[in-house]
Design an enzyme around this catalytic site. Structure first.
Site, PDB file in Angstrom:
ATOM      1  N   GLU A  50     -52.143 147.291 -28.041  1.00  9.53           N
ATOM      2  CA  GLU A  50     -51.489 148.137 -29.043  1.00  9.53           C
ATOM      3  C   GLU A  50     -49.992 147.896 -29.064  1.00  9.53           C
ATOM      4  OE1 GLU A  50     -52.237 152.281 -28.848  1.00  9.53           O
ATOM      5  OE2 GLU A  50     -54.169 152.150 -29.858  1.00  9.53           O
TER       6      GLU A  50
ATOM      7  N   ASP B   2     -59.255 142.031  -7.308  1.00 12.37           N
ATOM      8  CA  ASP B   2     -58.997 143.046  -8.311  1.00 12.37           C
ATOM      9  C   ASP B   2     -58.365 142.354  -9.521  1.00 12.37           C
ATOM     10  OD1 ASP B   2     -58.511 145.609  -9.492  1.00 12.37           O
ATOM     11  OD2 ASP B   2     -56.446 145.498  -8.768  1.00 12.37           O
ATOM     12  N   LYS B   3     -58.311 143.055 -10.648  1.00 14.63           N
ATOM     13  CA  LYS B   3     -57.726 142.457 -11.859  1.00 14.63           C
ATOM     14  C   LYS B   3     -56.316 142.968 -12.111  1.00 14.63           C
ATOM     15  CE  LYS B   3     -58.369 144.066 -15.943  1.00 14.63           C
ATOM     16  NZ  LYS B   3     -56.976 144.176 -16.416  1.00 14.63           N
ATOM     17  N   THR B   4     -56.214 144.255 -12.451  1.00 16.75           N
ATOM     18  CA  THR B   4     -54.940 144.793 -12.911  1.00 16.75           C
ATOM     19  C   THR B   4     -53.924 144.823 -11.779  1.00 16.75           C
ATOM     20  OG1 THR B   4     -56.136 146.157 -14.481  1.00 16.75           O
ATOM     21  CG2 THR B   4     -53.840 146.736 -14.061  1.00 16.75           C
TER      22      THR B   4
ATOM     23  N   ARG C 103     -65.964 148.213 -14.551  1.00 17.25           N
ATOM     24  CA  ARG C 103     -66.208 149.657 -14.451  1.00 17.25           C
ATOM     25  C   ARG C 103     -66.756 150.020 -13.073  1.00 17.25           C
ATOM     26  NH1 ARG C 103     -63.208 152.296 -17.441  1.00 17.25           N
ATOM     27  NH2 ARG C 103     -64.560 154.103 -17.408  1.00 17.25           N
TER      28      ARG C 103
ATOM     29  N   ASP D 178     -58.414 149.479  -4.189  1.00 18.03           N
ATOM     30  CA  ASP D 178     -58.841 148.219  -3.559  1.00 18.03           C
ATOM     31  C   ASP D 178     -58.935 148.317  -2.043  1.00 18.03           C
ATOM     32  OD1 ASP D 178     -58.723 146.960  -6.123  1.00 18.03           O
ATOM     33  OD2 ASP D 178     -56.553 146.844  -5.896  1.00 18.03           O
TER      34      ASP D 178
ATOM     35  N   LYS E 252     -66.768 148.524  -5.045  1.00 20.63           N
ATOM     36  CA  LYS E 252     -66.053 147.302  -4.656  1.00 20.63           C
ATOM     37  C   LYS E 252     -66.329 146.964  -3.194  1.00 20.63           C
ATOM     38  CE  LYS E 252     -62.111 147.452  -7.869  1.00 20.63           C
ATOM     39  NZ  LYS E 252     -60.646 147.393  -7.989  1.00 20.63           N
TER      40      LYS E 252
ATOM     41  N   THR F 154     -63.315 144.939 -11.100  1.00 22.17           N
ATOM     42  CA  THR F 154     -62.306 145.725 -11.796  1.00 22.17           C
ATOM     43  C   THR F 154     -62.882 147.028 -12.318  1.00 22.17           C
ATOM     44  OG1 THR F 154     -60.778 145.735 -13.676  1.00 22.17           O
ATOM     45  CG2 THR F 154     -62.772 144.456 -13.930  1.00 22.17           C
ATOM     46  N   GLY F 155     -62.021 148.011 -12.447  1.00 23.99           N
ATOM     47  CA  GLY F 155     -62.406 149.280 -13.051  1.00 23.99           C
ATOM     48  C   GLY F 155     -62.299 149.271 -14.555  1.00 23.99           C
TER      49      GLY F 155
END
Length: 1159
Positions: free
Chosen positions: A569, A427-429, A856, A886, A862, A754-755
């Site tokens: 941001e 996973d990423k985040t 996405r 996950d 996954k 990743t989403g």
């Protein structure tokens, strides 16, 4: 009643946002609720009446959630099934049953007791591990939430007691306990912010909105008499869709995903929301995406089954030989052996029917020679694995110093699988990133600012400096850098012997979070002295105005913290503040900026009227804000991907284009995330005409609404004037780059699932060195082809197949050995790529690429990708993640690793191993994986060796006893041989064997490949000597003690050692001779192997033994350089690419200097 939350909560965000959360002010005549007929749309929810859902025909489940493998009812049958999936246990169950018959050569107890002990111990271990999962479930189910109890009164209940139809009040920073329909929020227009990191991995906040008809339900008392009915889709795993109708006050309103709050997402930037429960327990979408807790078995254990099949075949063969021999003896020999009373026949001995006697003897022989199959192997492995898991749990190098969370082996069944992993799916985040951006560099008006360096630049310049100066490199190109403390960088100049110089940055601690910019030309108001101060003013104002963030006063610092939709941001706003442009306030129609042009001046607060906000999405790749300044001038400020912004520049807006593109390329090569900034001045009439079209598109209802909005937005976002570009460094979690680099050197492949949207995923790929400048990206997507909206699924598949075929052909035709390819695919395309007719071609392409990024993707996808890699390649897969999204892939992979982060424990509860940070995966695999694999593999071989030797002695003895079925050993010898007497040497091998130290494992990552390649090593080690000789001593002590017992107990073993064997020299001579005969071939083999064809670890052992690592640094470095698998991903590969580039530049410079000198 006044609404809580302060003035900012009176903002009507639906008037500000364009795409995400608009509510048309005018409804079209043809607007209709959803048609919910047919299967899949049968769910009925009676709001505020939870009691109706406990009875038939509805009878919806409670909100209790379980991730355990067993329960009280299923434990016994499922655990017994698991134990007897093991072939050896099944065989011994049959043998134990046969031991109850008269043909058995041993007592029934000697067969049943070991089996019961082995199976019982294994089942107890399974129960203990599942109990730990159960306790984690209890912790989640016991969370509390505010629920309407009736008469407008709310009170707290446990999550597990929530029922469908309950009205729930969720407060800021709480998780949603079930899938809810949003009724109202602390904002006047029913808007709320939701963080869905646990679901799709995205950290940017999502905006949800309630129906306008429920806005009045804004306090507890409003629910006193509230009733309504929801008719919607049945439970399903799709996170991004929802169809339903809301029936309230005799009106029907259509529902869509923007009103749905999913379990395990978190409420952010909103004081509270009210919602009604739609799906509970295992009906909610997160649990629908979960899979059943699988029963995983390691590859070595599966291979053991095959070996046992072979041994069983061998057992049957020698049993047939024995039974045939017995039948021949019965027919021809025994009638002449008068002392056996041949005239007394039975079904076991009948000279007139030797075939029947031979058949019964076959059963006897199968039991007698059964010790060829080691029953205690499994229990010994269980003991060893538990001890190995204890070592993993107690490894202080994998304990997070900040949180105190250690690594945890949640199941010990898969220890050796850690040493055989081929592909990691991550996973990423929350796994790779810590969601923090650092503003590092910028380009304004064609001039680059920022003297700091990225991690990639630091390592590359260091390597090049040492190479150019002729000095030997310390350990490796990246090792020096990793040993330095993390942080920002200053610089120092190194002068080479040839007169050239090179800047080498040194790590320094960052002064401010998210702002690592260092350049006195811009800070402290010095930007006003620059020649393009007007352009700089626009640049800073764009940073401070072009966003949708909310400022929150920070009482501790006296400043503001920003609740932004994305980390980018937030970094831009902090950078603008540091440059003197502080975003301090937002109202419904204005943004206020405090501008300070000098540290000695008081700030001047300026108001900018916000006319429109065109927010960012993955298709637009840009964001714009239209504002009116204090002079009445209308400005469009735009930021976005440089490829998009540069295409929209006017002829007069390209003054700085060439220099900015050069800077963007340099920033990209340094591993930074880039974004271009531009602006445009709008006339009153032009804006007025455009705004009319924009409002019309904004209030459109139907499938073409987004298309019309994009077209209208494109009309105004043109003829822009380039201002500059930004470069931020994506802050990965501590040690992620090092870990990925080391794993790549160990030969492991790494996929990211990743989403996040594609752009974010690509940027993270660059940040963690899975992607690099110069790597060719293969993007599989049907987003921009228009196929889905025009034609059938067949056309979409054909288009994807064409893309895959072309990409595969391109890879095959590539001749550059340094060329690297990266595959990037989005969720929609992946839906088709995973179907049966495309998945093999997709996997083949993915395997040929150096790195793979799937973006996405849903939790279900996954899991499906993980299954495809596992089954398609036939190699060991490891999945790692930290959130509920996950769980599916963690359970599907051969090995699942959960990260015990701050966002819940769902991944940990479903995992086989848990760690607190991604960087600990390096030690878990390269050190513990290597050790556990080698220990278990050699232990299994040792076990089979000693059991075969033991079993064959019984067979040899049979040949001298007329195949009578007489055992050479006493029953108690047979019982204790495997369980007690010979267990310690094997267990010590499995627990303590260590070919090289942990430091050497990390320095020589290529050693890890001995696991995936199934190499079995040498196994002698000094630490086991105590257990080996202890076991020998135990054997002789047992013979003495057993022989001294009563003849009624010891039988023919009475005084066997003291009176029969001990005084006989031939016994001790034979013992010594047999020991030498068994060990000399092995010692000869290992000597020749070490001398002529040594394995990697044997070379290292020799170097360490002769202390060459200290005395001969050159040899040590040379061997370390060999211990890297050739890879095209990771920090080392990225540095190598940068070094090639620097070397070419340096050679060109030297050539130029030489030419000038000659002339």
């Amino acid at each position: 009643m006044a609404r809580g939350g302060g003035s900012q909560e009176r903002l009507r965000w639906s008037k500000l946002y364009t795409f995400a959360c608009t509510r048309p002010s005018v409804l079209l005549d043809d607007e209709q609720p959803h048609s919910l007929q047919g299967p899949g749309y049968s769910r009925i929810v009676h709001c505020n009446q939870p009691g109706l859902h406990r009875k038939k025909p509805l009878n919806y489940p409670t909100n209790f959630v379980s991730t355990t493998k067993y329960n009280i009812i299923t434990f016994l049958p499922k655990a017994i099934f698991e134990q007897f999936r093991r072939v050896a246990n099944l065989y011994f169950l049959l043998a134990a049953s046969l031991s109850l018959t008269p043909v058995a050569p041993f007592s029934a107890m000697s067969m049943i007791a070991p089996l019961a002990f082995v199976v019982g111990l294994s089942m107890a271990k399974e129960a203990l591990e599942d109990w730990q999962r159960f306790m984690q479930d209890v912790k989640v189910n016991s969370r509390k939430v505010n629920i309407h109890k009736g008469e407008g009164c709310f009170g707290y209940k446990h999550w597990q007691k929530i029922r469908v139809g309950d009205i729930v009040k969720v407060e800021k920073d709480q998780f949603f306990p079930a899938d809810l329909l949003l009724l109202s929020s602390s904002y006047e227009d029913g808007i709320c912010y939701v963080e869905t990191m646990n679901l799709d991995g995205e950290t940017n906040l999502k905006v949800k909105r309630s129906l306008e008809v429920t806005l009045a339900l804004d306090d507890d008392a409003a629910f006193r008499n509230f009733t309504a009915t929801i008719r919607c889709e049945d439970p399903n795993p799709n996170l991004y869709s929802f169809i339903g109708n809301f029936e309230y006050e005799q009106q029907v309103y259509a529902l869509d995903p923007t009103q749905i709050l999913l379990r395990d997402s978190k409420l952010r930037n909103t004081t509270y929301v009210y919602g009604v429960v739609i799906f509970t327990g295992h009906d909610n979408k997160v649990m629908q995406n979960a899979t059943q807790s699988p029963s995983k078995r390691s590859r070595i254990e599966k291979k053991m089954d095959k070996i046992i099949y072979i041994l069983f075949t061998f057992l049957v063969l020698i049993s047939l030989i024995s039974s045939i021999g017995y039948a021949v003896m019965t027919k021809f020999g025994m009638p002449h052996w008068w002392y056996l009373h041949p005239d007394e026949t039975s079904y076991i001995y009948n000279a007139s029917n030797p075939a029947l006697s031979g058949f019964f003897h076959l059963v006897t022989a199968l039991i007698l020679y059964g010790y060829l199959i080691p029953i205690s192997l499994y229990v010994s492995i269980e003991v060893v694995k538990v001890l190995q898991a204890t070592f993993i749990n107690q490894d202080l190098h994998m304990c997070d110093g900040e949180t105190g969370n250690p690594a945890q082996a949640r199941t010990s069944n898969l220890n050796e699988e850690l040493g055989q992993v081929d592909t990691i799916l991550s996973d990423k985040t929350g796994t790779l990133t810590c969601n923090q951006m650092d503003f590092l560099k910028c380009s304004i008006a064609g001039v680059s600012y920022g003297v700091g360096s990225s991690e990639v630049e630091i390592a590359a310049v260091k390597h090049f400096a040492s190479e150019a100066s002729g000095t030997s490199e310390q350990q490796s190109s990246t090792q020096d850098f990793w040993e330095d403390s993390g942080g920002r960088f200053g610089s120092s100049e190194i002068e080479f012997e040839n007169g050239n110089s090179c800047m080498v940055e040194k790590p320094q601690k960052p002064a401010k979070k998210s702002f690592s910019f260092e350049d006195d030309r811009l800070t402290h108001g010095n930007w006003k002295k620059e020649p393009n101060a007007g352009t700089m003013l626009l640049f800073f104002r764009t940073l401070a105005l072009c966003h949708a963030a909310i400022p929150e006063p920070n009482e501790k610092t006296g400043g503001f913290t920003y609740e932004a939709e994305s980390p980018d941001e937030g970094a831009f706003l902090i950078a603008a503040r540091e440059f003197g442009f502080e975003f301090c306030k937002r109202t419904q129609s204005s943004v206020f900026i405090r501008e300070r042009y000098s540290p000695f001046e008081d700030p001047l607060e300026r108001e900018f009227k916000v006319l429109n906000l065109l927010e960012f999405n993955s298709k637009r790749k840009r964001m714009s804000v239209i504002v009116r300044d204090e002079t009445g001038q209308i400005l469009l400020l735009c930021k976005g991907a440089d490829s998009i912004i540069l295409d929209k520049l006017s002829k007069n807006g390209r003054i700085y284009e060439r220099e900015t593109i050069k800077h963007l390329n340099e920033y990209g090569e340094a591993g930074l995330r880039t974004m271009a900034l531009a602006y445009r001045v709008l006339g009153e009439s032009e804006y007025s005409d455009w705004n009319t079209k924009f409002l019309k598109a904004k209030t459109t209802i139907g499938p073409d609404r987004e298309t019309e909005l994009e077209q209208v937005s494109d009309m105004i976002e043109r003829d822009l004037i380039l201002v500059g570009a930004t470069a931020v460094e994506d802050k990965l979690q501590k040690g992620v780059s090092q870990c990925i680099d080391k794993l790549a050197q160990a030969g492991l492949k790494i996929w990211v699932l990743t989403g996040d949207k594609m752009e974010t995923a690509i940027n993270i790929g660059f940040a963690c060195s899975l992607l690099r400048q110069g790597m060719r990206q293969i993007c599989l997507s049907i987003e921009n082809t228009g196929i889905l909206s025009q034609d059938t699924e067949k056309d979409a598949k054909e288009n994807i197949l064409t893309q895959i075929t072309n990409a595969s052909q391109m890879i095959k035709l590539e001749k550059d050995p340094n060329a690297a390819f990266a595959l990037i695919i989005d969720g929609k395309t992946l839906t088709y790529a995973l179907e049966d007719d495309l998945k093999n071609q997709f996997l083949s392409l993915a395997v040929d690429c150096a790195s793979v990024i799937c973006c996405r993707v849903s939790p279900k996808q996954k899991a499906l990708v993980t299954r495809l890699v596992k089954e398609g390649t036939g190699k060991t897969t490891l999945a790692i993640g930290d959130g509920a999204n996950d769980v599916g892939m963690i359970q599907e992979a051969d090995v699942g690793v959960g990260i015990s982060g701050v966002e819940g424990m769902q991944a940990v509860m479903a995992s086989d191993f848990s760690i607190s940070q991604f960087r600990f995966l390096e030690r878990l695999l390269v050190v513990h994986g290597h050790w556990c694999y080698k220990r278990i593999a050699q232990m299994v071989c040792y076990f089979f060796y000693k059991n075969i030797a033991f079993g064959l002695t019984i067979f040899y003895f049979e040949a001298y006893t007329g195949f009578s079925g007489q055992s050479v050993y006493d029953d108690w010898y047979m019982l204790l041989f495997n369980v007690i007497l010979t267990s310690l040497p094997v267990i010590s091998l499995g627990v303590f064997e260590q070919d090289v130290s942990s430091e050497v494992c990390l320095q020589f990552p290529a050693l890890y490949q001995q696991g995936p390649r199934n190499l079995f090593f040498d196994w002698h080690f000094a630490l086991r000597l105590l257990f080996v000789w202890g076991s020998v001593a135990t054997w002789y002590l047992f013979l003495v003690a057993y022989g001294m017992s009563s003849p009624l107990i010891s039988g023919n073993a009475y005084q066997i050692l003291l009176e029969a064997l001990g005084p006989a020299p031939v016994y001790w001579s034979a013992t010594l001779l047999v020991t030498l005969a068994c060990n000399i071939p092995y010692l000869a083999h290992i000597s020749f192997q070490r001398a002529l064809n040594p394995l990697d670890h044997q070379v290292i052992q020799e170097i360490k033994y002769y202390k060459k690592d200290v005395e001969d640094q050159h040899m040590w470095k040379r061997e370390r350089s060999k211990a890297r698998q050739k890879t095209k991903i990771g920090f080392t590969a990225r540095v190598d690419a940068k070094i090639r580039q620097l070397r070419e530049k340096f050679q060109r410079k030297v050539s130029s200097v030489n030419v000038q000198a000659q002339s």
